[in-house]
Design an enzyme around this catalytic site. Structure first.
Site, PDB file in Angstrom:
ATOM      1  CE  LYS A  87     -34.445 -63.363   0.420  1.00  0.00           C
ATOM      2  NZ  LYS A  87     -34.779 -63.356  -0.940  1.00  0.00           N
TER       3      LYS A  87
HETATM    4  C1  E4P Z   1     -34.856 -66.342  -2.916  1.00  0.00           C
HETATM    5  O1  E4P Z   1     -35.413 -66.070  -1.873  1.00  0.00           O
HETATM    6  C2  E4P Z   1     -33.565 -65.245  -3.731  1.00  0.00           C
HETATM    7  O2  E4P Z   1     -33.687 -64.401  -3.922  1.00  0.00           O
HETATM    8  C3  E4P Z   1     -33.940 -66.277  -5.476  1.00  0.00           C
HETATM    9  O3  E4P Z   1     -34.009 -67.984  -4.768  1.00  0.00           O
HETATM   10  C4  E4P Z   1     -33.206 -65.981  -5.760  1.00  0.00           C
HETATM   11  O4  E4P Z   1     -33.533 -66.817  -6.703  1.00  0.00           O
HETATM   12  P1  E4P Z   1     -33.121 -66.848  -7.971  1.00  0.00           P
HETATM   13  O5  E4P Z   1     -30.922 -67.382  -8.039  1.00  0.00           O
HETATM   14  O6  E4P Z   1     -33.643 -67.726  -9.280  1.00  0.00           O
HETATM   15  O7  E4P Z   1     -32.464 -65.555  -8.902  1.00  0.00           O
END
Ligand code: E4P
Length: 217
Positions: A87
């Protein structure tokens, strides 16, 4: 639409896996910290524990923000397990790193995407997944779902293979709207996935069926 769970909580990952509908997992440094997982060694052990529960893509985020650092970290992460997806944040150095990983056959998830332009760059770099954060856009009175629609149109126009991974899901309607638009994947908390089960007519109908069965026995 594939279902990923957005957590580093092993019990919740196991619960979703046991439903038989889970396709993968996304994590980020904040989700790791929430579970008290800190330090490189523990984080790596935790990714392996997740990979042992779910046989599907598991996003593991790089911490470096420079090209060389991201490449080093990403290559280490990719070697951990065949299901690890590296990622990478949507910044210039990140796009360079995604392009590098793509040429080497390493799967990537371009994270922190908040505009169609950023999603276009991710696709051009060869990202496996792009993660538009729809809940965080809604949080600032912007239209997260509109972003998913825009990316779908752009990717379909040019048949980009990058998969739209709708992230920052907050509730069941986000999941349903993403499915209507044609997002390839959604990643959400267990509460949002479990929310899809709920309907009062299912509960009352089942109660009645069981009561009627008892009458004849
Ligand atoms: C996914 O990969 C993201 O890190 C995540 O969905 C972020 O979500 P949030 O806005 O609830 O922190």
């Amino acid at each position: 639409m594939k279902f990923f769970i957005d957590t580093a909580n092993l019990a919740q990952i196991k619960e979703a896996q046991d439903l038989g509908i889970l396709d993968g997992v996304t994590t980020n440094p904040s989700l790791m910290a929430k579970e008290g997982i800190t330090g490189k060694e523990n984080i790596i052990k935790h990714y392996l524990a997740i990979c042992n529960i779910v046989d599907g893509p598991v996003s593991a985020e790089v911490i470096a923000t420079d090209f060389a650092g991201m490449v080093k970290e990403g290559e280490e992460l990719a070697k951990l397990h065949k299901n690890i997806v590296v990622k990478v944040p949507m910044i210039k150095e990140g796009i360079k790193a995604i392009s590098y990983f793509s040429k080497k056959g390493i799967k990537t998830n371009c994270t922190l995407v908040f505009s169609a332009g950023q999603a276009l760059l991710a696709a051009k770099a060869g990202a496996t997944y792009v993660s538009p954060f729809l809940g965080r856009l809604d949080d600032i009175s912007s239209d997260g779902m509109r972003l998913i629609e825009d990316i779908r149109v752009i990717y379909d126009n040019y048949m980009y293979e990058t998969q739209i991974l709708a992230a920052s899901i907050r509730h069941t309607m986000h999941i349903l709207k993403c499915a209507e638009i044609g997002a390839d994947v959604m990643t959400g908390p267990l509460s949002s996935i479990n929310g899809l089960f709920n309907h009062p007519l299912t509960d009352s109908g089942l109660k009645q069926f069981l009561a009627d069965y008892q009458k004849g026995n």
